[in-house]
Design an enzyme around this catalytic site. Structure first.
Site, PDB file in Angstrom:
ATOM      1  N   ARG A  48     111.551 -75.546 -15.636  1.00  0.00           N
ATOM      2  CA  ARG A  48     112.625 -75.350 -14.671  1.00  0.00           C
ATOM      3  C   ARG A  48     113.511 -76.596 -14.712  1.00  0.00           C
ATOM      4  O   ARG A  48     113.026 -77.708 -14.523  1.00  0.00           O
ATOM      5  CB  ARG A  48     112.012 -75.184 -13.289  1.00  0.00           C
ATOM      6  CG  ARG A  48     113.055 -75.000 -12.249  1.00  0.00           C
ATOM      7  CD  ARG A  48     112.422 -74.948 -10.901  1.00  0.00           C
ATOM      8  NE  ARG A  48     113.413 -74.540  -9.949  1.00  0.00           N
ATOM      9  CZ  ARG A  48     113.137 -74.243  -8.702  1.00  0.00           C
ATOM     10  NH1 ARG A  48     111.904 -74.279  -8.280  1.00  0.00           N
ATOM     11  NH2 ARG A  48     114.086 -73.904  -7.891  1.00  0.00           N
TER      12      ARG A  48
ATOM     13  N   GLY B 172     115.008 -76.412   0.928  1.00  0.00           N
ATOM     14  CA  GLY B 172     116.441 -76.282   0.666  1.00  0.00           C
ATOM     15  C   GLY B 172     116.856 -74.879   1.082  1.00  0.00           C
ATOM     16  O   GLY B 172     116.064 -73.946   0.969  1.00  0.00           O
TER      17      GLY B 172
ATOM     18  N   ASN C  53     107.462 -77.263 -13.452  1.00  0.00           N
ATOM     19  CA  ASN C  53     108.561 -77.698 -12.596  1.00  0.00           C
ATOM     20  C   ASN C  53     108.304 -79.156 -12.206  1.00  0.00           C
ATOM     21  O   ASN C  53     107.471 -79.434 -11.356  1.00  0.00           O
ATOM     22  CB  ASN C  53     108.600 -76.790 -11.362  1.00  0.00           C
ATOM     23  CG  ASN C  53     109.731 -77.140 -10.418  1.00  0.00           C
ATOM     24  OD1 ASN C  53     110.533 -78.029 -10.690  1.00  0.00           O
ATOM     25  ND2 ASN C  53     109.789 -76.435  -9.300  1.00  0.00           N
TER      26      ASN C  53
ATOM     27  N   GLU D 250     109.837 -67.353  -8.157  1.00  0.00           N
ATOM     28  CA  GLU D 250     110.660 -68.006  -9.185  1.00  0.00           C
ATOM     29  C   GLU D 250     109.887 -68.207 -10.483  1.00  0.00           C
ATOM     30  O   GLU D 250     110.448 -68.065 -11.568  1.00  0.00           O
ATOM     31  CB  GLU D 250     111.169 -69.348  -8.642  1.00  0.00           C
ATOM     32  CG  GLU D 250     112.213 -69.143  -7.559  1.00  0.00           C
ATOM     33  CD  GLU D 250     112.464 -70.387  -6.716  1.00  0.00           C
ATOM     34  OE1 GLU D 250     111.646 -70.664  -5.818  1.00  0.00           O
ATOM     35  OE2 GLU D 250     113.460 -71.078  -6.967  1.00  0.00           O
TER      36      GLU D 250
ATOM     37  N   ARG E 237     118.249 -82.044   4.825  1.00  0.00           N
ATOM     38  CA  ARG E 237     119.634 -82.226   4.361  1.00  0.00           C
ATOM     39  C   ARG E 237     120.603 -81.692   5.406  1.00  0.00           C
ATOM     40  O   ARG E 237     120.366 -80.636   6.001  1.00  0.00           O
ATOM     41  CB  ARG E 237     119.879 -81.475   3.050  1.00  0.00           C
ATOM     42  CG  ARG E 237     119.132 -82.043   1.877  1.00  0.00           C
ATOM     43  CD  ARG E 237     119.507 -81.292   0.586  1.00  0.00           C
ATOM     44  NE  ARG E 237     118.382 -81.264  -0.315  1.00  0.00           N
ATOM     45  CZ  ARG E 237     118.035 -80.217  -1.059  1.00  0.00           C
ATOM     46  NH1 ARG E 237     118.742 -79.101  -1.035  1.00  0.00           N
ATOM     47  NH2 ARG E 237     116.985 -80.285  -1.840  1.00  0.00           N
TER      48      ARG E 237
ATOM     49  N   LEU F 168     115.790 -69.385   2.172  1.00  0.00           N
ATOM     50  CA  LEU F 168     115.548 -70.377   3.220  1.00  0.00           C
ATOM     51  C   LEU F 168     114.184 -71.024   3.014  1.00  0.00           C
ATOM     52  O   LEU F 168     113.165 -70.504   3.472  1.00  0.00           O
ATOM     53  CB  LEU F 168     115.613 -69.706   4.599  1.00  0.00           C
ATOM     54  CG  LEU F 168     116.852 -68.812   4.845  1.00  0.00           C
ATOM     55  CD1 LEU F 168     116.718 -68.070   6.172  1.00  0.00           C
ATOM     56  CD2 LEU F 168     118.121 -69.645   4.821  1.00  0.00           C
TER      57      LEU F 168
ATOM     58  N   HIS G  83     119.264 -72.408  -6.651  1.00  0.00           N
ATOM     59  CA  HIS G  83     118.384 -71.281  -6.274  1.00  0.00           C
ATOM     60  C   HIS G  83     118.696 -70.021  -7.088  1.00  0.00           C
ATOM     61  O   HIS G  83     118.355 -68.909  -6.683  1.00  0.00           O
ATOM     62  CB  HIS G  83     118.515 -70.922  -4.772  1.00  0.00           C
ATOM     63  CG  HIS G  83     117.963 -71.950  -3.835  1.00  0.00           C
ATOM     64  ND1 HIS G  83     118.565 -72.268  -2.636  1.00  0.00           N
ATOM     65  CD2 HIS G  83     116.866 -72.739  -3.931  1.00  0.00           C
ATOM     66  CE1 HIS G  83     117.854 -73.211  -2.023  1.00  0.00           C
ATOM     67  NE2 HIS G  83     116.828 -73.516  -2.792  1.00  0.00           N
TER      68      HIS G  83
HETATM   69  P1  ADP Z   1     110.200 -74.946  -0.840  1.00  0.00           P
HETATM   70  O1  ADP Z   1     111.684 -74.937  -0.729  1.00  0.00           O
HETATM   71  O2  ADP Z   1     109.615 -76.324  -0.862  1.00  0.00           O
HETATM   72  O3  ADP Z   1     109.644 -74.002  -1.881  1.00  0.00           O
HETATM   73  P2  ADP Z   1     109.201 -72.965   1.033  1.00  0.00           P
HETATM   74  O4  ADP Z   1     109.989 -71.845   0.450  1.00  0.00           O
HETATM   75  O5  ADP Z   1     107.731 -72.920   0.932  1.00  0.00           O
HETATM   76  O6  ADP Z   1     109.701 -74.392   0.583  1.00  0.00           O
HETATM   77  O7  ADP Z   1     109.583 -73.019   2.597  1.00  0.00           O
HETATM   78  C1  ADP Z   1     109.122 -74.028   3.438  1.00  0.00           C
HETATM   79  C2  ADP Z   1     109.629 -73.747   4.845  1.00  0.00           C
HETATM   80  O8  ADP Z   1     109.134 -72.470   5.276  1.00  0.00           O
HETATM   81  C3  ADP Z   1     109.155 -74.777   5.866  1.00  0.00           C
HETATM   82  O9  ADP Z   1     110.202 -75.104   6.750  1.00  0.00           O
HETATM   83  C4  ADP Z   1     108.056 -74.013   6.588  1.00  0.00           C
HETATM   84  O10 ADP Z   1     107.861 -74.476   7.902  1.00  0.00           O
HETATM   85  C5  ADP Z   1     108.662 -72.616   6.603  1.00  0.00           C
HETATM   86  N1  ADP Z   1     107.655 -71.623   6.978  1.00  0.00           N
HETATM   87  C6  ADP Z   1     106.542 -71.259   6.316  1.00  0.00           C
HETATM   88  N2  ADP Z   1     105.822 -70.376   7.053  1.00  0.00           N
HETATM   89  C7  ADP Z   1     106.490 -70.207   8.226  1.00  0.00           C
HETATM   90  C8  ADP Z   1     106.267 -69.430   9.415  1.00  0.00           C
HETATM   91  N3  ADP Z   1     105.196 -68.665   9.550  1.00  0.00           N
HETATM   92  N4  ADP Z   1     107.190 -69.503  10.400  1.00  0.00           N
HETATM   93  C9  ADP Z   1     108.269 -70.291  10.283  1.00  0.00           C
HETATM   94  N5  ADP Z   1     108.544 -71.043   9.199  1.00  0.00           N
HETATM   95  C10 ADP Z   1     107.667 -71.006   8.174  1.00  0.00           C
END
Ligand code: ADP
Length: 394
Positions: A87, A208, A10, A381, A237, A205, A176
């Site tokens: 990807r 993105g 990726n 993914e 964003r 969530l 996604h």
């Molecule tokens: P990406 O889209 O880069 O793959 P991720 O799916 O890893 O990102 O998600 C990142 C988000 O998840 C960040 O906003 C991070 O703060 C949030 N996150 C991870 N662990 C927790 C947690 N324990 N409580 C709240 N938010 C979390």
């Protein structure tokens, strides 16, 4: 015969995430990331057989990183590498599923660059370097948009003059898609339902964020559009704003298109609202300490998310469940409970202890007794990309 491995790549503008995914074993044989490529701090970090390692590659680019990766991948795969999966962020209307990379496919991807000018060129960089370095292995592209090619026209068209769609491809594509394919399969499995005969709302969530309506295994609507900026509040964003905001800022503040794009993509969302961080974990901590901006960012995030899920419900014949996934969806009981609290008209309600304990990779139902199913499903993914690639190559 040993089970097959796929190297999943990726490429971002200054990073490459990679994993060696085995057909039958859940943990990845190898995973890691090359970061800050093109800078003096460029570094390759990986985890192989549970051991962490790293290698400085000062000023190394994508090609350097992949060259250094080659022997590590070979060690991880032990002579059973079946192919390489890339990807690719945007597949336009040309790609409704994964595609073997030949000259025609490469040309078609190159032609899509105007739809994703920041991402397609770096995706191509990675593909071209991998073809050069692994000339005997089949290479496959898996597209983030492909799963949403089943959207009906009333969901994917903007109310704009028709020629913008017909001649310039201006329509909603959604992103996604690989994550939604993976979590909807898992959700059906966890619930003892057939994916081909079930209806889901899903929220991915991460940094993105988006929502999706999935009916009988097909995406029927999703919140992202022509680009990943449309829809929900995200890390940095904005999500939806009044489209006249652009001309308003240009007229009143003299902002250029580049300034407006930067503001909407990098300075907005949770970061813009809170004035503090794009990271939900940091915002939850700051909220606990009484930070007003963090608290507001969380309220806006959850309300907008609930509004989007309610809108997606228009595409469902019935609701078999709501799926939360992505870093926030998988780990934040607070965001899940605040969002569901806005969805009383869908009769949704959570079981507090189940919501609190379903974190850090746990999956399962978190709804209150007698209410529609709500599931936490960790996404994967890389695994879905590897499975799609193996299905195509076999
Ligand atoms: P990406 O889209 O880069 O793959 P991720 O799916 O890893 O990102 O998600 C990142 C988000 O998840 C960040 O906003 C991070 O703060 C949030 N996150 C991870 N662990 C927790 C947690 N324990 N409580 C709240 N938010 C979390």
């Amino acid at each position: 015969m040993p089970a097959h491995n796929i190297l999943v790549i990726n490429c971002g503008s200054s990073s490459i995430k990679f994993a060696v995914v085995n057909q039958t074993h859940a943990p990845f044989a190898l995973s890691g990331e090359a970061e800050r490529l093109g800078s003096p701090e460029a570094v390759l970090n990986w985890q192989l057989a549970g051991e962490k390692a790293s290698l400085k590659i000062a000023n190394g680019d994508h090609r350097t990183a992949l060259t250094q990766l080659l022997p590590i991948v070979e060690r991880a795969a032990g002579g059973t590498l079946r192919g390489i999966a890339h990807r690719v962020v945007h597949g336009g209307e040309q790609f409704a599923s994964a595609r073997r990379l030949d000259a025609d496919a490469l040309a078609a991807i190159r032609a899509l660059a105007p739809l994703a000018p920041l991402h397609i060129p770096v995706n191509l960089l990675g593909i071209e370097a991998a073809i050069e370095l692994f000339p005997t292995l089949p290479q496959v592209a898996v597209f983030d948009t492909a799963f949403h090619q089943t959207l009906p026209e009333h969901a994917f068209r903007y109310a704009l003059p028709e020629h913008l769609y017909r001649e310039h491809g201006v329509r909603r594509y959604g992103f996604h898609g690989t994550s939604y394919r993976f979590v909807s399969h898992r959700a059906a499995e966890l619930s003892g339902l057939s994916l081909g005969d079930s209806s889901w709302l899903a929220a991915h969530l991460g940094n993105g964020c988006s929502t999706c309506a999935i009916v009988n295994g097909q995406s029927l609507d999703t919140s992202m559009g022509l680009t990943p900026l449309e829809g929900l509040v995200m890390g940095s964003r904005s999500g939806d704003v009044d489209p006249n905001l652009h001309s308003h800022l240009a007229r009143t503040l003299g902002w250029s298109l580049e300034q407006i794009e930067q503001m909407l993509n990098q300075d907005s969302g949770l970061l813009g609202l809170s004035g503090l961080s794009n990271d939900m974990r940091s915002l939850e901590q700051a909220r606990d300490q009484g930070h007003a901006g963090a608290s507001l960012a969380i309220e806006v995030f959850c309300y907008r998310l609930a509004k989007s899920l309610a809108a997606m419900s228009c595409a469902l014949p019935q609701l078999d469940g709501l799926i939360f996934t992505g870093g926030i969806g998988e780990n934040s009981p607070l965001i899940r409970s605040k969002t569901v609290a806005h969805l009383k008209l869908l009769n949704l309600a959570l079981d507090k202890p189940a919501n609190a304990r379903t974190i850090r990779g746990a999956s399962g139902p978190i709804q209150a007794h007698g209410h529609p199913r709500v599931l936490v499903v960790p996404t994967n993914e890389e695994r879905q990309i590897a499975l799609d690639t193996l299905a195509l190559l076999n």
